[in-house]
Structures are given as C-alpha cells and as structure tokens.
Design a protein around this motif. Structure first.
Motif, short mmCIF file in Angstrom:
data_model
loop_
_atom_site.label_atom_id
_atom_site.label_comp_id
_atom_site.label_asym_id
_atom_site.label_seq_id
_atom_site.Cartn_x
_atom_site.Cartn_y
_atom_site.Cartn_z
N ILE A 18 0.86 -1.19 0.00
CA ILE A 18 0.00 0.00 0.00
C ILE A 18 0.89 1.24 0.00
O ILE A 18 1.69 1.44 0.92
N VAL A 19 0.80 2.06 -1.04
CA VAL A 19 1.53 3.33 -1.09
C VAL A 19 0.56 4.40 -0.57
O VAL A 19 -0.34 4.85 -1.30
N ALA A 20 0.72 4.77 0.67
CA ALA A 20 -0.23 5.68 1.32
C ALA A 20 0.28 7.12 1.30
O ALA A 20 1.48 7.38 1.40
N GLY A 21 -0.65 8.05 1.17
CA GLY A 21 -0.34 9.46 1.36
C GLY A 21 0.41 10.14 0.25
O GLY A 21 0.91 11.25 0.43
N ARG A 22 0.47 9.53 -0.94
CA ARG A 22 1.25 10.13 -2.02
C ARG A 22 0.40 10.40 -3.27
O ARG A 22 0.94 10.63 -4.35
N GLY A 52 14.50 7.29 3.40
CA GLY A 52 13.46 6.45 3.95
C GLY A 52 12.05 7.00 3.90
O GLY A 52 11.14 6.40 4.47
N VAL A 53 11.84 8.13 3.19
CA VAL A 53 10.49 8.69 3.14
C VAL A 53 9.72 8.23 1.91
O VAL A 53 8.56 8.58 1.75
N GLY A 54 10.39 7.48 1.01
CA GLY A 54 9.68 6.92 -0.13
C GLY A 54 9.87 7.65 -1.44
O GLY A 54 9.05 7.48 -2.35
N ASP A 239 -3.33 9.65 9.62
CA ASP A 239 -4.26 8.79 8.89
C ASP A 239 -3.54 7.95 7.85
O ASP A 239 -3.82 6.74 7.70
N ASP A 240 -2.62 8.57 7.12
CA ASP A 240 -1.89 7.83 6.09
C ASP A 240 -0.95 6.80 6.71
O ASP A 240 -0.76 5.70 6.17
N ALA A 241 -0.34 7.14 7.85
CA ALA A 241 0.54 6.19 8.54
C ALA A 241 -0.26 4.97 9.01
O ALA A 241 0.21 3.82 8.92
N ARG A 242 -1.46 5.23 9.50
CA ARG A 242 -2.33 4.12 9.90
C ARG A 242 -2.63 3.20 8.71
O ARG A 242 -2.57 1.98 8.82
N GLU A 243 -2.94 3.82 7.58
CA GLU A 243 -3.26 3.03 6.40
C GLU A 243 -2.05 2.20 5.96
O GLU A 243 -2.19 1.01 5.61
N ALA A 244 -0.86 2.82 5.97
CA ALA A 244 0.36 2.10 5.55
C ALA A 244 0.65 0.91 6.45
O ALA A 244 1.20 -0.10 5.99
N TYR A 271 7.40 7.57 9.49
CA TYR A 271 8.31 7.43 8.36
C TYR A 271 8.01 6.12 7.62
O TYR A 271 7.98 5.04 8.24
N PRO A 272 7.78 6.18 6.31
CA PRO A 272 7.34 4.99 5.57
C PRO A 272 8.27 3.78 5.72
O PRO A 272 7.78 2.66 5.91
N TYR A 273 9.59 4.00 5.61
CA TYR A 273 10.49 2.85 5.71
C TYR A 273 10.42 2.23 7.11
O TYR A 273 10.44 1.01 7.27
N PHE A 274 10.35 3.07 8.12
CA PHE A 274 10.28 2.56 9.49
C PHE A 274 8.99 1.77 9.72
O PHE A 274 8.99 0.76 10.43
N ILE A 275 7.89 2.23 9.12
CA ILE A 275 6.63 1.50 9.24
C ILE A 275 6.77 0.11 8.63
O ILE A 275 6.32 -0.89 9.21
#
Length: 411
Positions: A18-22, A52-54, A239-244, A271-275
């Motif tokens: 899931i690519v969230a928030g972009r 690491g932010v995508g 919200d986007d972090a939750r989705e990811a 942070y997307p990579y950390f998630i």
C-alpha cells in the motif's frame, strides 16, 4: 504468523503493498504527462526529502504510470561519475528509448536525425586518440558535438523529443539521488529541459534527492524554480501512517489492536520505511491473527537491531574517526539542525578547523544544510543511532604539522 505471507517490504526502494499518502504527487505526474502530450507546458518536479520517506518508491510509481501512458521511461540513479561517463550513460539510455519508440527499420527523418545526434553525443576520444561510437550510425554535423555538455545534451533532448512527437509518444527521464550529479551535469539537464519546454516537446526530467537539491538546482540555473516544482516528501500524517501499517495486514486477513497501532506510530513517527520495518518484525513475532501492543513492543528490539545493522550502519561505516566524532557531537546536541560553531565547541575545536569535515559529510550524503551555518542529518533518528552505536564521544587528537627542517645552519 506465516513468514511467507508477511506483507511488509523493508527493502531500499521496494514498493510496499500500500503506497499511502502520495496521491497528490502521482496525480501531479499524470497531469504533467497529459499536458505535455497535448503540446502544453507544465512544471516538472524534483522531489526532496530525507532517507526512507519513499522518494524512490514514488519514482518507481511514476515509471509504471508513464509506461501505462505509452511513454518511454529513462531511469538513472545518479552517482559521482565524471562528465564523460555521464555522457556515455545518457547516450546509451536515450538510444534505447529511441529504438523502443521507433524500430530502426521504421525510422523517419526525425528519428534518423535523433540517432545521428546521439552518435555525435556518445562519441569519445580513447587514450590512443581514436574515436569510438556505440552503434553504426553516422554522427550529425554541428549537433551534439560542441564539446560542451549542456549544449550537446540540449541538442540530444530536442532531437529525441521531436522523434517522440512524431510517434505521438513521450520520454520521461527519472533520476534518483540527484544530489550526486556534478554541478555541470545538473546544469546540463536543466538547460536541455528548458529548451524542450520552449519547443513544447513531450520530454521531461523528474528527479528525487536530499533536501539540498532545490538550492543546488537554483545555483545551477536561475530559472530552475520556474521549470520545476520541489515537493517535499516527509513522514506520513497520522491517517496515512495508519493506512500504511494496517492495510497490508488486512490483505492477509490480519488486524491490529488500537493500542498496537498507537504504539507503532509512536515508534516509527510516520516514516514509511520505518513502518515497513516495524510491521515486518511485528508480523514475524505475532501469533496472529491480531497483532497486539505486546507484539509491537516485543518487535521493537528486532526493529532497532535491523535498522542499526542495515539502514544506519552502512552509512556510518564509511566515516573516518573525525567524521564519526562530528556526527556523534551533533547527536549529543539533539536531533534538530545544529550550528557549526556549537558542534565545534563540543569537539573543542574552531569551526574553521572542522569546515572540511563538515563538507565531506555533506558530500557523502550524511548531512545537509537547511540554512546557512547549520547542518542536519539526512536520515531520520540518526541521532539516536549514533548514541547507541557510539556510546562515548571520542575526540581525535589534533594532528599538528611538523616543521620541515631546512638544510644547513642559519645564514
């Protein structure tokens, strides 16, 4: 839970489930391609952000979108190549794009001219003084052969853009790690793109790099700010972090408790990579089908160990003793941007003494300069890693130059 079904992808540049928030960025790219195909102009983009932010993931998404729209995609990860190597790489990639758009047996006048300009551009002088070319197409005369990278690349992109226009196609040049381009290379790309915009050709350059790129582009060409948008790619909002975090698990019929989600977002800071890394570790630990706060807490140790071993350590391993001390001194001062004089004070030196070290760390991509006189880490939470990896600040001794003795006695 079953490792084979683990839906998280903590790998460099790997596109997550899931690519969230972009969405705003992918939509902007689609609009860019559509407007160029209609013969209109639109600002290209250079995305900036920490590691690491995508950013690379977004470039990969752009590549897929471009191919779906029948654009030829030229993908390049910039490195510290000299201008000759850069020229050869660009010639090879653009030649491939031309052949994909227009097979050789179907070349019209513009495609053949593009091939001839590419031949001129890709020619190089070998050590014994002979010319070498990469394919059996005669070089154009007076195009792509000025000996100036910016002028030559401009000729190439205009010629390739015209050939693409004939085929009702387009060419998108996607460059990752833009900060590693030499100034002449970045200037050449910007100047060449400027000319294609003036000619309303279906060709664009989209880049991604560390936060200093906007400044570097402006330094390369004053009109860069009018050619590009510079979207900042950062951590995901809540919200986007939750989705990811949640949606990949749901695809494999697993869920998170509310407390687990809150703890995961606190640890990863969005942070997307950390998630992806924490999600991966929690999946491996959890018996399932629900991942609990205890599972996330238990996964924290493995999560940090993996980040330390790969994401963080590979960057520190390249540093000298003084560079390591500089990074550790910055970490001691905190996670925010630090003033050069404050770091020097911690290291018991003058700022001027540490100027070269600071410049080296910026050149290595470990630091960037958000404002004059300040430096910040390019990697999120790198300050915490430095405190773990180097518990004690060790300040190298100042190396003093030894005086050279002159021959003979005093005159």
């Amino acid at each position: 839970m079953d490792s084979l079904r683990n839906p998280y992808t903590p790998n460099a540049g790997a596109t997550p489930e899931i690519v969230a928030g972009r969405l705003e960025h992918t939509r902007a790219f689609e609009v860019l391609l559509q407007r160029l195909m209609r013969g209109r102009t639109e600002q290209s983009m250079i995305m900036t952000g920490l590691r690491g932010v995508g950013k690379t993931v977004l470039l990969n998404e752009f590549a897929d979108l471009g191919r779906a729209a029948r654009w030829e995609i030229v993908e390049l990860e910039a490195s510290k190549h000299d201008d000759g190597q850069f020229r050869q790489t660009m010639a090879s990639l653009l030649r491939s794009a031309l052949l994909q758009m227009s097979p050789r047996k179907r070349w019209g006048g513009r495609a053949r001219q593009a091939a001839e300009v590419l031949t001129s551009f890709g020619m190089s002088v070998t050590q014994n003084g002979t010319w070498s070319v990469s394919w059996d197409v005669e070089p154009a005369e007076g195009l792509g052969d000025h000996g100036d990278l910016a002028l030559d690349l401009t000729d190439v992109l205009v010629a390739v853009g015209r050939a693409a226009q004939d085929q009702e196609r387009g060419v998108a040049i996607l460059v990752d790690e833009v900060q590693f381009l030499r100034s002449a290379q970045l200037e050449a790309l910007i100047q060449a793109l400027h000319k294609t915009v003036q000619r309303k050709l279906p060709i664009t350059f989209v880049g991604a790099g560390l936060p200093q790129i906007a400044e570097l582009a402006g330094d390369a060409k004053s009109y860069a700010e009018r050619l590009f948008r510079f979207p900042e790619i950062g951590s995901l909002d809540e919200d986007d972090a939750r989705e990811a975090l949640i949606r990949p698990a749901e695809l494999e019929d697993a869920t998170y408790s509310g407390e687990a989600v809150e703890l995961a977002l606190e640890i990863t800071k969005g942070y997307p990579y950390f998630i992806q890394e924490l999600g991966y570790q929690a999946w491996e630990i959890a018996p399932g089908p629900q991942i609990t706060a205890d599972d996330v807490d238990a996964a924290r140790e493995g999560y940090l160990a993996k980040l330390d071993r790969s994401f963080f350590r590979v960057r520190l391993d390249r540093a000298t003793a003084l560079q390591t001390a500089y990074l550790r001194a910055m970490a001691e001062l905190g996670p925010s941007a630090q003033k050069a004089s404050d770091v020097a004070r911690v290291l018991r030196r003058e700022s001027t003494q540490l100027g070269p070290t600071r410049a080296e760390l910026i050149d290595m991509g470990l630091l960037y300069t958000p404002e004059h006189g300040y430096a910040a880490f390019t990697v999120p939470d790198f300050d915490q890693f430095m405190l773990r990896a180097v518990p004690q600040l060790v300040i190298p001794e100042v190396r003093r130059r030894q005086r050279r003795e002159t021959d003979g006695a005093d005159a």
